[in-house]
Design a protein around this motif. Sequence first.
Motif, PDB file in Angstrom:
ATOM      1  N   THR A 190       0.879  -1.169   0.000  1.00  0.00           N
ATOM      2  CA  THR A 190       0.000   0.000   0.000  1.00  0.00           C
ATOM      3  C   THR A 190       0.912   1.212   0.000  1.00  0.00           C
ATOM      4  OG1 THR A 190      -1.635  -1.247   1.262  1.00  0.00           O
ATOM      5  CG2 THR A 190      -1.907   1.144   1.145  1.00  0.00           C
ATOM      6  N   PHE A 191       1.160   1.717  -1.169  1.00  0.00           N
ATOM      7  CA  PHE A 191       2.227   2.684  -1.388  1.00  0.00           C
ATOM      8  C   PHE A 191       2.083   3.924  -0.531  1.00  0.00           C
ATOM      9  CE2 PHE A 191       5.773   4.122  -3.573  1.00  0.00           C
ATOM     10  CZ  PHE A 191       5.573   5.371  -4.132  1.00  0.00           C
ATOM     11  N   SER A 192       0.875   4.343  -0.302  1.00  0.00           N
ATOM     12  CA  SER A 192       0.663   5.592   0.433  1.00  0.00           C
ATOM     13  C   SER A 192       1.010   5.463   1.905  1.00  0.00           C
ATOM     14  CB  SER A 192      -0.777   6.066   0.260  1.00  0.00           C
ATOM     15  OG  SER A 192      -1.672   5.067   0.709  1.00  0.00           O
ATOM     16  N   TYR A 193       1.326   4.260   2.404  1.00  0.00           N
ATOM     17  CA  TYR A 193       1.757   4.078   3.780  1.00  0.00           C
ATOM     18  C   TYR A 193       3.272   4.185   3.943  1.00  0.00           C
ATOM     19  CZ  TYR A 193      -2.891   2.036   4.764  1.00  0.00           C
ATOM     20  OH  TYR A 193      -4.230   1.799   4.903  1.00  0.00           O
ATOM     21  N   TYR A 194       3.982   4.434   2.850  1.00  0.00           N
ATOM     22  CA  TYR A 194       5.433   4.355   2.872  1.00  0.00           C
ATOM     23  C   TYR A 194       6.100   5.672   2.493  1.00  0.00           C
ATOM     24  CZ  TYR A 194       5.161  -0.725   3.165  1.00  0.00           C
ATOM     25  OH  TYR A 194       4.925  -2.006   3.569  1.00  0.00           O
ATOM     26  N   ALA A 195       7.151   6.006   3.240  1.00  0.00           N
ATOM     27  CA  ALA A 195       8.091   7.014   2.770  1.00  0.00           C
ATOM     28  C   ALA A 195       9.027   6.340   1.770  1.00  0.00           C
ATOM     29  CB  ALA A 195       8.901   7.577   3.939  1.00  0.00           C
ATOM     30  N   VAL A 196       9.501   7.093   0.804  1.00  0.00           N
ATOM     31  CA  VAL A 196      10.400   6.556  -0.212  1.00  0.00           C
ATOM     32  C   VAL A 196      11.623   7.465  -0.324  1.00  0.00           C
ATOM     33  CG1 VAL A 196      10.681   5.987  -2.653  1.00  0.00           C
ATOM     34  CG2 VAL A 196       8.519   5.492  -1.494  1.00  0.00           C
ATOM     35  N   ALA A 197      12.768   6.844  -0.461  1.00  0.00           N
ATOM     36  CA  ALA A 197      14.014   7.598  -0.557  1.00  0.00           C
ATOM     37  C   ALA A 197      14.822   7.149  -1.764  1.00  0.00           C
ATOM     38  CB  ALA A 197      14.844   7.410   0.707  1.00  0.00           C
ATOM     39  N   ALA A 231      11.986   1.892   0.345  1.00  0.00           N
ATOM     40  CA  ALA A 231      10.747   2.276   1.005  1.00  0.00           C
ATOM     41  C   ALA A 231      10.830   2.025   2.497  1.00  0.00           C
ATOM     42  CB  ALA A 231       9.575   1.482   0.420  1.00  0.00           C
ATOM     43  N   ARG A 232      10.132   2.858   3.248  1.00  0.00           N
ATOM     44  CA  ARG A 232      10.077   2.750   4.698  1.00  0.00           C
ATOM     45  C   ARG A 232       8.635   2.955   5.141  1.00  0.00           C
ATOM     46  NH1 ARG A 232       9.718   5.601   9.282  1.00  0.00           N
ATOM     47  NH2 ARG A 232      11.055   4.992  11.038  1.00  0.00           N
ATOM     48  N   ARG A 233       8.051   1.946   5.769  1.00  0.00           N
ATOM     49  CA  ARG A 233       6.668   2.070   6.222  1.00  0.00           C
ATOM     50  C   ARG A 233       6.583   3.026   7.397  1.00  0.00           C
ATOM     51  NH1 ARG A 233       1.831  -0.890   5.776  1.00  0.00           N
ATOM     52  NH2 ARG A 233       0.449  -0.584   7.566  1.00  0.00           N
ATOM     53  N   GLY A 234       5.648   3.932   7.323  1.00  0.00           N
ATOM     54  CA  GLY A 234       5.428   4.850   8.426  1.00  0.00           C
ATOM     55  C   GLY A 234       5.502   6.300   8.012  1.00  0.00           C
ATOM     56  N   ALA A 235       5.172   7.165   8.953  1.00  0.00           N
ATOM     57  CA  ALA A 235       5.062   8.592   8.673  1.00  0.00           C
ATOM     58  C   ALA A 235       6.402   9.316   8.679  1.00  0.00           C
ATOM     59  CB  ALA A 235       4.125   9.252   9.674  1.00  0.00           C
ATOM     60  N   ALA A 236       7.367   8.801   9.431  1.00  0.00           N
ATOM     61  CA  ALA A 236       8.629   9.526   9.586  1.00  0.00           C
ATOM     62  C   ALA A 236       9.490   9.410   8.337  1.00  0.00           C
ATOM     63  CB  ALA A 236       9.386   8.981  10.791  1.00  0.00           C
ATOM     64  N   VAL A 237      10.300  10.437   8.111  1.00  0.00           N
ATOM     65  CA  VAL A 237      11.298  10.388   7.048  1.00  0.00           C
ATOM     66  C   VAL A 237      12.673  10.453   7.689  1.00  0.00           C
ATOM     67  CG1 VAL A 237       9.888  11.278   5.167  1.00  0.00           C
ATOM     68  CG2 VAL A 237      11.025  12.875   6.703  1.00  0.00           C
ATOM     69  N   THR A 238      13.633   9.810   7.089  1.00  0.00           N
ATOM     70  CA  THR A 238      14.972   9.728   7.658  1.00  0.00           C
ATOM     71  C   THR A 238      15.995   9.612   6.543  1.00  0.00           C
ATOM     72  OG1 THR A 238      16.431   8.346   9.009  1.00  0.00           O
ATOM     73  CG2 THR A 238      14.623   7.240   7.942  1.00  0.00           C
ATOM     74  N   ARG A 239      17.228   9.998   6.857  1.00  0.00           N
ATOM     75  CA  ARG A 239      18.330   9.856   5.906  1.00  0.00           C
ATOM     76  C   ARG A 239      19.066   8.527   6.078  1.00  0.00           C
ATOM     77  NH1 ARG A 239      20.672  15.302   4.664  1.00  0.00           N
ATOM     78  NH2 ARG A 239      19.286  16.868   5.560  1.00  0.00           N
ATOM     79  N   THR A 240      18.665   7.733   7.045  1.00  0.00           N
ATOM     80  CA  THR A 240      19.412   6.542   7.427  1.00  0.00           C
ATOM     81  C   THR A 240      19.100   5.385   6.497  1.00  0.00           C
ATOM     82  OG1 THR A 240      19.352   7.264   9.732  1.00  0.00           O
ATOM     83  CG2 THR A 240      19.927   4.965   9.304  1.00  0.00           C
TER      84      THR A 240
END
Length: 123
Positions: free
Chosen positions: A27-34, A97-106
């Motif tokens: 569910t793409f909208s649940y994920y941050a993408v980097a 991709a990272r599930r969740g609301a937060a964004v990170t550089r890690t």
Amino acid sequence: VQLQASGGGLVQAGGSLRLSCAASGLTFSYYAVAWFRQAPGKEREFVATISWSGGTTIYADSVKGRFSISRDNANNMVYLQMNSLKPEDTAVYYCGARRGAAVTRTRSEYGSWGQGTQVTVSS
């Protein structure tokens, strides 16, 4: 969960490219993408990230003002518009991709890495 990066190529310094990251199996909208990149002999480094809503973006200092990340949740796509390219931008570019609301550089916070796309900038 699978991500596929595309859109790379060979471009002269000062030119532009737009990379695409297509997602499936989530569910793409649940994920941050980097976007990360890896040059020969170097570690994979952070380039840019975008939150699941698209409301938050973060850029590496080296690309700030030149690159722009965006997303289209309806079509499960994330884009990286790269302008004013420099030879030092040459690398294989990956999306994760990272599930969740937060964004990170890690890097370790992201997964589902697919095959990258090669960007080569000639001087």
